[in-house]
Structures are given as structure tokens and as C-alpha cells.
Design a protein around this motif. Structure first.
Motif, PDB file in Angstrom:
ATOM      1  N   SER A   1     -11.701  -3.782  -4.067  1.00 34.81           N
ATOM      2  CA  SER A   1     -10.477  -2.980  -4.104  1.00 34.81           C
ATOM      3  C   SER A   1      -9.993  -2.768  -5.533  1.00 34.81           C
ATOM      4  O   SER A   1      -9.535  -1.676  -5.889  1.00 34.81           O
ATOM      5  CB  SER A   1      -9.383  -3.656  -3.273  1.00 34.81           C
ATOM      6  OG  SER A   1      -9.820  -3.877  -1.954  1.00 34.81           O
ATOM      7  N   ILE A   2     -10.092  -3.798  -6.364  1.00 39.85           N
ATOM      8  CA  ILE A   2      -9.677  -3.673  -7.764  1.00 39.85           C
ATOM      9  C   ILE A   2     -10.551  -2.650  -8.489  1.00 39.85           C
ATOM     10  O   ILE A   2     -10.062  -1.796  -9.228  1.00 39.85           O
ATOM     11  CB  ILE A   2      -9.743  -5.046  -8.463  1.00 39.85           C
ATOM     12  CG1 ILE A   2      -8.670  -5.984  -7.900  1.00 39.85           C
ATOM     13  CG2 ILE A   2      -9.570  -4.903  -9.973  1.00 39.85           C
ATOM     14  CD1 ILE A   2      -8.762  -7.399  -8.421  1.00 39.85           C
TER      15      ILE A   2
ATOM     16  N   ILE B   1      -4.512  -2.582   6.685  1.00 32.79           N
ATOM     17  CA  ILE B   1      -5.947  -2.285   6.635  1.00 32.79           C
ATOM     18  C   ILE B   1      -6.681  -3.268   5.729  1.00 32.79           C
ATOM     19  O   ILE B   1      -7.862  -3.582   5.963  1.00 32.79           O
ATOM     20  CB  ILE B   1      -6.161  -0.827   6.174  1.00 32.79           C
ATOM     21  CG1 ILE B   1      -5.768   0.135   7.313  1.00 32.79           C
ATOM     22  CG2 ILE B   1      -7.599  -0.573   5.766  1.00 32.79           C
ATOM     23  CD1 ILE B   1      -5.771   1.598   6.913  1.00 32.79           C
ATOM     24  N   SER B   2      -6.001  -3.799   4.712  1.00 39.09           N
ATOM     25  CA  SER B   2      -6.648  -4.736   3.786  1.00 39.09           C
ATOM     26  C   SER B   2      -7.159  -5.986   4.486  1.00 39.09           C
ATOM     27  O   SER B   2      -8.065  -6.664   3.997  1.00 39.09           O
ATOM     28  CB  SER B   2      -5.654  -5.142   2.693  1.00 39.09           C
ATOM     29  OG  SER B   2      -4.623  -5.968   3.222  1.00 39.09           O
TER      30      SER B   2
ATOM     31  N   SER C   1      -0.976  -0.994  -2.327  1.00 42.10           N
ATOM     32  CA  SER C   1      -0.490  -1.853  -1.240  1.00 42.10           C
ATOM     33  C   SER C   1      -1.634  -2.648  -0.624  1.00 42.10           C
ATOM     34  O   SER C   1      -1.459  -3.813  -0.238  1.00 42.10           O
ATOM     35  CB  SER C   1       0.199  -0.997  -0.165  1.00 42.10           C
ATOM     36  OG  SER C   1      -0.709  -0.070   0.406  1.00 42.10           O
ATOM     37  N   LEU C   2      -2.826  -2.048  -0.548  1.00 38.86           N
ATOM     38  CA  LEU C   2      -3.983  -2.747  -0.002  1.00 38.86           C
ATOM     39  C   LEU C   2      -4.342  -3.956  -0.866  1.00 38.86           C
ATOM     40  O   LEU C   2      -4.590  -5.063  -0.360  1.00 38.86           O
ATOM     41  CB  LEU C   2      -5.163  -1.775   0.098  1.00 38.86           C
ATOM     42  CG  LEU C   2      -6.441  -2.283   0.779  1.00 38.86           C
ATOM     43  CD1 LEU C   2      -7.112  -1.137   1.544  1.00 38.86           C
ATOM     44  CD2 LEU C   2      -7.431  -2.837  -0.233  1.00 38.86           C
ATOM     45  N   ILE C   3      -4.341  -3.760  -2.180  1.00 38.88           N
ATOM     46  CA  ILE C   3      -4.685  -4.855  -3.098  1.00 38.88           C
ATOM     47  C   ILE C   3      -3.619  -5.940  -3.058  1.00 38.88           C
ATOM     48  O   ILE C   3      -3.923  -7.141  -3.024  1.00 38.88           O
ATOM     49  CB  ILE C   3      -4.868  -4.306  -4.520  1.00 38.88           C
ATOM     50  CG1 ILE C   3      -6.136  -3.453  -4.591  1.00 38.88           C
ATOM     51  CG2 ILE C   3      -4.933  -5.437  -5.539  1.00 38.88           C
ATOM     52  CD1 ILE C   3      -6.323  -2.762  -5.906  1.00 38.88           C
ATOM     53  N   THR C   4      -2.353  -5.544  -3.063  1.00 39.75           N
ATOM     54  CA  THR C   4      -1.260  -6.521  -3.033  1.00 39.75           C
ATOM     55  C   THR C   4      -1.323  -7.396  -1.785  1.00 39.75           C
ATOM     56  O   THR C   4      -1.182  -8.624  -1.853  1.00 39.75           O
ATOM     57  CB  THR C   4       0.104  -5.799  -3.095  1.00 39.75           C
ATOM     58  OG1 THR C   4       0.149  -4.975  -4.259  1.00 39.75           O
ATOM     59  CG2 THR C   4       1.237  -6.808  -3.148  1.00 39.75           C
TER      60      THR C   4
END
Length: 505
Positions: free
Chosen positions: A164-165, A388-389, A330-333
Motif C-alpha cells: 500500500s505504501i 477494505i484494508s 485511509s487504507l494505509i492508516t
């Protein structure tokens, strides 16, 4: 008294961490996971480049949108094959060396992408790139479970956080090397004006000299575009990143210790969970169906969110790009946060929690689109990204805990299911958006989310009711066979007079 108990607990925790750090095997596993994390960053970086560089790849190969879309279709097909081949090879070959080959193959292939000006060659190189990327994801995912066993849940989130990063920073690094949009539009408008001039000259029966002049001007325009393609520099950065992250696995492949996956986290005998072939196949089919839905949701959401915002909400492309960035942020967080709570919540509860919020987010997006509530779009996109993350890493843990142990083969089946989702969703969603409306972005993903919840309950019922009884029967049969085997051996020894201490001759 309470203060003393609190201090005692704190000292116990600190001593526990200190004991882990003193353990050489633990440090080796941690370093190994760090290299996997960096490799997944390079893979995410390459995956994140495909969208922003799409128009420049069209310029390099002189293709239209429909033709250029085959680049990514063949990359997905290559990924499906890569997941099968690398997954089948994972348990048979040197594992670090296999990861190294997939990683460096990905880097070399992506480095030569801008040099492939011939259309068939570009399709082929994307096919090989997809093969290596999915191979790396398959072997890396299986490696996390191999190294950490029952403790793998937080580390699975850490490794996939790397992807993701990489996907988040890639567009920002790639953007300076892209051809500016206004220059491409200028060339297209000039071409259209030349075509109009030619048409007018032919219609008005102008002289042959005038027509030849227009044709010559058009030819000069194609030979001297008002821009310079610098895409090779962006892909060189990707190639260097992939090659550098592959080197630790090359070194490790020659000095790999067999005790890396051994230690305090090794599986107990009850956790081996050998099941008959039929039940194994049913487990694979169930988890693959769930991953087809989950991976399709994740990929389609990020790929078609901008289209949904522009077509349905009539936003600008800039606003569409911003809301897509909000989705990834938001996915990474959320993925960072879940690292710290993954061991506190069971995979089944965590996955059910995430899927419920995906459903809520999609219903919210649909409602916001109907009433043109722009703020609602931002809010529910962030909710969807956070939920989703959780899906992909938690699904691995769910499989390992409720169904069958995750090894190279199981990991490859999961990635194959993901590739099927990647292939089918864009085709289906693109058709419905084109023929009906962009609201099908919500309809299709919502139906897949509901199906995923149904499959989750089927997996839990199957694993906890059916597989559990099958495993008990299998264990009893093995124990009985072992006892009979021991008795038969003893009787044979007595008959042959080979038992010591009994005076049998």
C-alpha cells in the motif's frame, strides 16, 4: 496495591520483549520480514505506476485506449499463471532464492517497458511482469506464514502495508516524468485541424498540390510531436528499487538456516489439521470464492472510483484524483492501526467487522450519489478504504485458523482467485457503466460484499462443524493404526524371539 500490580505487569511485559530480542531466531525472523516488507513496497510501487503511465504507454506504442488496455489484461493473465507456477514451486525449492528470482525478474521486466515500442512486445513484457509480481506476492505471503506460524497475523498486515505504501508514493514519484496533458491535447487538436483541412480541400476539389501540402504537414506533425517522452526514468527508478530489495534474498539463499521457521511459535500437533482430499478441495473452493469477491472489490474500488466521481458526481479529474488519494491514505492508516490489534480479535470477527463497514460505505456512496451529497462521498470513501484494508491479510489468517494451513499451494490458489477477480470485475463494471450508469459501481461492489459475508458464514460453519469432526475422526484413525502397528510389531518380535529381557530364544 494496584500501582504495584501495574508496575509488576509492566516489568513482565518489558522482560518478555527483552527475552524476545535476546532470541537469535526471533531477530532472524524479524529481519526476514523486514526484507519482505521492502520487497512489497517495490511491488506496490510498480503496481501504482500502471494507472498514471497509461496515457504515456499509449504514446510510446501509438495505440488507442482499447488496444492499450490489453497491456493490463495480459499482466493479469500473467499474474494468474505466476501465482500457480510459483505457488506450486514454493514448497519444493529454496524459498529465498524463489523470492529473489520473482523480485529481480519483476525489476528487469519493468525496466525495459519504455523501450518496447512494438505493440506485441509491450503486451509480452507486461505478461512477464505480471507473472513475476504475482509470483512474488504468492511466495511472500506464504513465507510470512512459514516463518511466524500461529503468530503471523500482525506481520501479514505489516508486509501488505508495504504494498500500500508503494502504491501511494508511486504516482507522486512518476508524475514529473509524464507528458503534460495540454501538450498531448495540442497535438490531437492540430491533427484534427489538419484532417479538417484535408477534408475541406478534397470536398472543394482543390488542386493536387494543395492536398499534398496538407498531407506533408500532417506527416511532419506526427514526426515532430510537441513533447518528449521521459517515461523511462520513472521505470528505471522502479527497476532499481526492485533489484535492490531482491539482493538480501539472493544472499540469504546461500546461507539460509533451516531453523528459521522453528522456535517457540511452531505449530502443535493438533494444529497440523490434515484432512482428506475431498474436504481439502472444498476448503480451497470456499476460500477462492471469497477472495474473488474481496479482491474484486479492492481493485475495482481503486480503479473505478475516479470514473464514478467524474461521471456520476460530475467532478473534475483533479477532484477525482484527490478522492482516490484519500482512499489510499485511509487504507494505509487503517492497516497500520490493525497491526496492533490483530492479535486481540479473531480473524472471523475482524473480517465480519470489515465487510459490514464495506457494505455500509457502499450504501452511503449510493445514497450520496443519488442526492449529490459531495461531503458524503469523501466520508464513505474513507470508510471503505479503512475497511477494505483488512480484507486480504485477514483472509489469509482466517484460512490458516479455520480451514487448512497456508503453504505455497494454498497461497497460490488465493492469488489465482484474486487474479480472477482482477480480470472479471473491470470487464463487467466497464460494461454496466457504459451501457447504464456509473451507479453500477455501487451496485456491483455491494452485491459482491454481501456475497462475501455469506461465504464467510459458510466457511465458519464448514470449518467449525464439518472439518472439526473430520479431523477428530482422522486423528483417532491414525492413533488406532499406530497402536495396531505397534502391537503387530511386538507380536512379530515375540514370534521371532527378538525381544530383549524376556529370555526368548
Amino acid at each position: 496495591m494496584q500501582e504495584r500490580e501495574g508496575k509488576a505487569e509492566g516489568n513482565q511485559i518489558s522482560r518478555g520483549y527483552l527475552a524476545k530480542w535476546k532470541n537469535a531466531d526471533y531477530r532472524a525472523r524479524l529481519v526476514h520480514t523486514t526484507w519482505l516488507f521492502l520487497s512489497f513496497i517495490s511491488m506496490g510501487f510498480i503496481a501504482g505506476q500502471r494507472g498514471p503511465t497509461f496515457l504515456d504507454l499509449q504514446l510510446i506504442t501509438n495505440t488507442d485506449v482499447e488496444e492499450a488496455s490489453l497491456f493490463f489484461t495480459f499482466a493479469a493473465v500473467g499474474g494468474l499463471l505466476g501465482a500457480l507456477v510459483i505457488g506450486a514451486s514454493y514448497d519444493r525449492f529454496n524459498k529465498p532464492r524463489l523470492i529473489f528470482l520473482a523480485n529481480i525478474g519483476m525489476g528487469v521486466c519493468v525496466g525495459v517497458v519504455p523501450q518496447c515500442r512494438q505493440y506485441p512486445l509491450m503486451i509480452f513484457i507486461w505478461f512477464i511482469t505480471g507473472f513475476c509480481m504475482r509470483g512474488l506476492e504468492t511466495s511472500g505471503t506464504a513465507d510470512v506464514v512459514r516463518v511466524w506460524k500461529s503468530e503471523s497475523r500482525p506481520y501479514m498486515f505489516i508486509v501488505h502495508l508495504g504494498f500500500s505504501i508503494g502504491a501511494l508514493i508511486s504516482p507522486m514519484v512518476t508524475e514529473p516524468f509524464l507528458v503534460p496533458k495540454h501538450l498531448v491535447e495540442k497535438q490531437n487538436s492540430d491533427i484534427k485541424s489538419e484532417d479538417t483541412a484535408i477534408t475541406c480541400n478534397i470536398t472543394n476539389n482543390a488542386s493536387l498540390t494543395s492536398n499534398n501540402s496538407c498531407i506533408n504537414n500532417q506527416t511532419d506533425l506526427f514526426q515532430s510531436p510537441p513533447y518528449v517522452v521521459k517515461l523511462q526514468y520513472a521505470f528505471i527508478i522502479s527497476a532499481i528499487l526492485a533489484v535492490l530489495t531482491s539482493l538480501p534474498f539472493l544472499i540469504k539463499s546461500f546461507m539460509d538456516k533451516s531453523n528459521l521457521a522453528k522456535g517457540g511459535n511452531s505449530r502443535k500437533a493438533a494444529e497440523q489439521r490434515n484432512v482428506p482430499l475431498l474436504y481439502y478441495v472444498i476448503s480451497i473452493v470456499l476460500i477462492m470464492c471469497m477472495y474473488i469477491c474481496n479482491t474484486g472489490i479492492e481493485d475495482a474500488f481503486s480503479a473505478f472510483l475516479m470514473t464514478f466521481a467524474v461521471k456520476q458526481m460530475e467532478w473534475s479529474k483533479k477532484d477525482g484524483a484527490l478522492v482516490t488519494s484519500a482512499f489510499w491514505a485511509s487504507l494505509i492508516t487503517a492497516r497500520i492501526f490493525v497491526i496492533f490489534v490483530a492479535d486481540l480479535i479473531s480473524p472471523a470477527k475482524l473480517l465480519l467487522f470489515a465487510m459490514c463497514f464495506v457494505i455500509i460505505a457502499l450504501i452511503g456512496l449510493w445514497t450520496s450519489a443519488l442526492y449529490l451529497a459531495h461531503t458524503g462521498i469523501w466520508v464513505f470513501v474513507c470508510v471503505a478504504g479503512s475497511a477494505i484494508s483488512i480484507l486480504f491479510p485477514t483472509g489469509i489468517s482466517l484460512t490458516d485458523k479455520e480451514l487448512i494451513p497456508v503453504n505455497g499451494k494454498v497461497s497460490s490458489f488465493i492469488l489465482v482467485a484474486g487474479a480472477i477477480g482482477l480480470l472479471s470485475n473491470p470487464v463487467i463494471l466497464g460494461f454496466f457503466i457504459k451501457e447504464f450508469s456509473a451507479l453500477w459501481f455501487c451496485y456491483l461492489l455491494l452485491s459482491e460484499a454481501i456475497m462475501s459475508v455469506v461465504l464467510l458464514f459458510l466457511i465458519l460453519i464448514y470449518g467449525r462443524k464439518i472439518l472439526k469432526s473430520v479431523r477428530k475422526r482422522t486423528v483417532v484413525e491414525i492413533e488406532i493404526d499406530s497402536e495396531h502397528g505397534a502391537q503387530d510389531t511386538l507380536m512379530d518380535d515375540l514370534k521371532n524371539g527378538t525381544v530383549e529381557g524376556l529370555g526368548v530364544v
